[in-house]
Enzyme design. Structure first.
Site, PDB file in Angstrom:
ATOM      1  N   ASP A 227       0.820  -1.213   0.000  1.00 22.35           N
ATOM      2  CA  ASP A 227       0.000   0.000   0.000  1.00 22.35           C
ATOM      3  C   ASP A 227       0.855   1.264   0.000  1.00 22.35           C
ATOM      4  OD1 ASP A 227       0.918  -0.452   2.573  1.00 22.35           O
ATOM      5  OD2 ASP A 227      -1.037  -0.965   3.369  1.00 22.35           O
TER       6      ASP A 227
ATOM      7  N   ASN B 230      -7.743  -2.190  14.270  1.00 29.06           N
ATOM      8  CA  ASN B 230      -9.131  -2.433  13.864  1.00 29.06           C
ATOM      9  C   ASN B 230      -9.266  -3.679  12.985  1.00 29.06           C
ATOM     10  OD1 ASN B 230      -8.013  -1.633  11.460  1.00 29.06           O
ATOM     11  ND2 ASN B 230      -9.330   0.144  11.147  1.00 29.06           N
TER      12      ASN B 230
ATOM     13  N   HIS C 180      -7.478  -4.339  10.214  1.00 22.46           N
ATOM     14  CA  HIS C 180      -7.178  -4.197   8.776  1.00 22.46           C
ATOM     15  C   HIS C 180      -5.911  -4.960   8.410  1.00 22.46           C
ATOM     16  CE1 HIS C 180      -4.761  -0.167   9.383  1.00 22.46           C
ATOM     17  NE2 HIS C 180      -3.929  -1.186   9.353  1.00 22.46           N
TER      18      HIS C 180
ATOM     19  N   GLU D 234      -9.762  -1.683   5.112  1.00 18.89           N
ATOM     20  CA  GLU D 234     -10.380  -1.279   6.366  1.00 18.89           C
ATOM     21  C   GLU D 234     -11.709  -2.002   6.592  1.00 18.89           C
ATOM     22  OE1 GLU D 234      -8.568   0.339   8.309  1.00 18.89           O
ATOM     23  OE2 GLU D 234      -8.133   2.389   7.704  1.00 18.89           O
TER      24      GLU D 234
HETATM   25  C1  F6R Z   1       1.216  -1.121   6.102  1.00 17.60           C
HETATM   26  C2  F6R Z   1       0.140  -2.091   6.312  1.00 17.60           C
HETATM   27  C3  F6R Z   1      -0.694  -2.013   7.533  1.00 17.60           C
HETATM   28  C4  F6R Z   1       0.155  -2.199   8.804  1.00 17.60           C
HETATM   29  C5  F6R Z   1      -0.738  -2.096  10.043  1.00 17.60           C
HETATM   30  C6  F6R Z   1       0.093  -2.219  11.300  1.00 17.60           C
HETATM   31  O1  F6R Z   1       1.884  -1.405   4.876  1.00 17.60           O
HETATM   32  O2  F6R Z   1      -0.072  -2.924   5.496  1.00 17.60           O
HETATM   33  O3  F6R Z   1      -1.699  -2.978   7.492  1.00 17.60           O
HETATM   34  O4  F6R Z   1       0.756  -3.469   8.757  1.00 17.60           O
HETATM   35  O5  F6R Z   1      -1.378  -0.856  10.042  1.00 17.60           O
HETATM   36  O6  F6R Z   1       0.925  -1.111  11.413  1.00 17.60           O
HETATM   37  P1  F6R Z   1       2.040  -1.057  12.553  1.00 17.60           P
HETATM   38  O7  F6R Z   1       2.998  -2.145  12.239  1.00 17.60           O
HETATM   39  O8  F6R Z   1       2.670   0.312  12.408  1.00 17.60           O
HETATM   40  O9  F6R Z   1       1.339  -1.258  13.843  1.00 17.60           O
END
Ligand code: F6R
Length: 250
Positions: free
Chosen positions: A66, A134, A136, A141
């Protein structure tokens, strides 16, 4: 579905790095699906250490999950920049073997199609995922429905709040992102989801032990034949002890 609980995040990341090394040793042109965010920082540090000890990544292709809409590749908080600083600038992967989304495209539909073609041309052998508080994965989301392929998404208030720690102020966090879709993630041959810390425990529990629901995008991983959740003690705290294989020194 395998669930591994480690005493520490360090042990967990060494384990995942070793799986990546093993894939690289056995496959001529392995394709890694990569995530960004705090969860991945120590994994990438470990891979950089492997490289410094002589492991070449020149035959590896990477496809990132992403990117924020509106942040150019050179922006300090863009996922391009994250990957460059934490991984790519330290390794010997040719730049044309690293694929990321363009967050400042003027033609979002064309950019999504370009990315879907890349995912088809380079089927992902091993997808690394983090998980949002959440539930995701990527930036898919929670919603009443999920999109299958690469698409633009409006970030949830919870994700914006969680990611504000990387920005000067909450208002600076982009409100949209482009993300690989849920079907693209599930097409990876092997998936490893890493989660560390108490604040991930509830989403890990919901992903693993609830129904498959678009309200918890990570729950879709229950339908994949080769998924491993790699957790530290805190992230596993809401799971029943019978559910996981514990890799522990004690
Ligand atoms: C980012 C991604 C997100 C993160 C998730 C956890 O490329 O794919 O799904 O893996 O938001 O983020 P952290 O590791 O910062 O808690």
């Amino acid at each position: 579905m395998k669930i591994y609980r480690f005493d520490t995040e360090h042990l967990a990341t060494v384990y995942v790095a070793a799986i990546i090394e093993s894939l690289m040793a056995t496959k001529a042109n392995p394709v890694l699906g990569l995530a960004t965010g705090a969860t991945t920082v120590n994994l990438y540090r470990q891979l950089v250490e492997f490289h410094q000890q002589g492991l070449s990544f020149s035959h590896v292709t990477t496809v990132n999950l992403d990117e924020y809409v509106g942040l150019p590749a050179g922006h300090p908080q863009s996922y391009h920049q994250f990957m460059h600083c934490h991984l790519f600038e330290h390794l010997d992967i040719p730049a044309d073997q690293t694929f990321l989304l363009n967050g400042v495209t003027t033609d979002v539909a064309a950019e999504c199609e370009r990315y879907d073609r890349i995912i088809s041309s380079y089927p992902i052998d091993l997808q690394i995922l983090g998980i949002g508080r959440n539930g995701h994965i990527g930036f898919n989301e929670p919603d009443i429905s999920l999109k299958t392929l690469t698409h633009v998404i409006t970030l949830s208030p919870d994700t914006i709040a969680a990611n504000a720690r990387f920005f000067s102020e909450p208002k600076a966090v982009p409100t949209q992102a482009i993300t690989m879709g849920i079907q693209s993630i599930l097409q990876a041959k092997v998936i490893i989801l890493m989660a560390f810390g108490r604040n991930k425990a509830h989403s890990v529990k919901r992903a693993l032990s609830g129904e498959v629901s678009t309200r918890v995008p990570a729950s879709f991983l229950q339908m994949h034949p080769n998924v491993t959740f790699v957790l530290d003690k805190e992230a596993a705290i809401e799971l029943g002890t019978e559910t996981f294989f514990q890799l522990s020194r004690s």
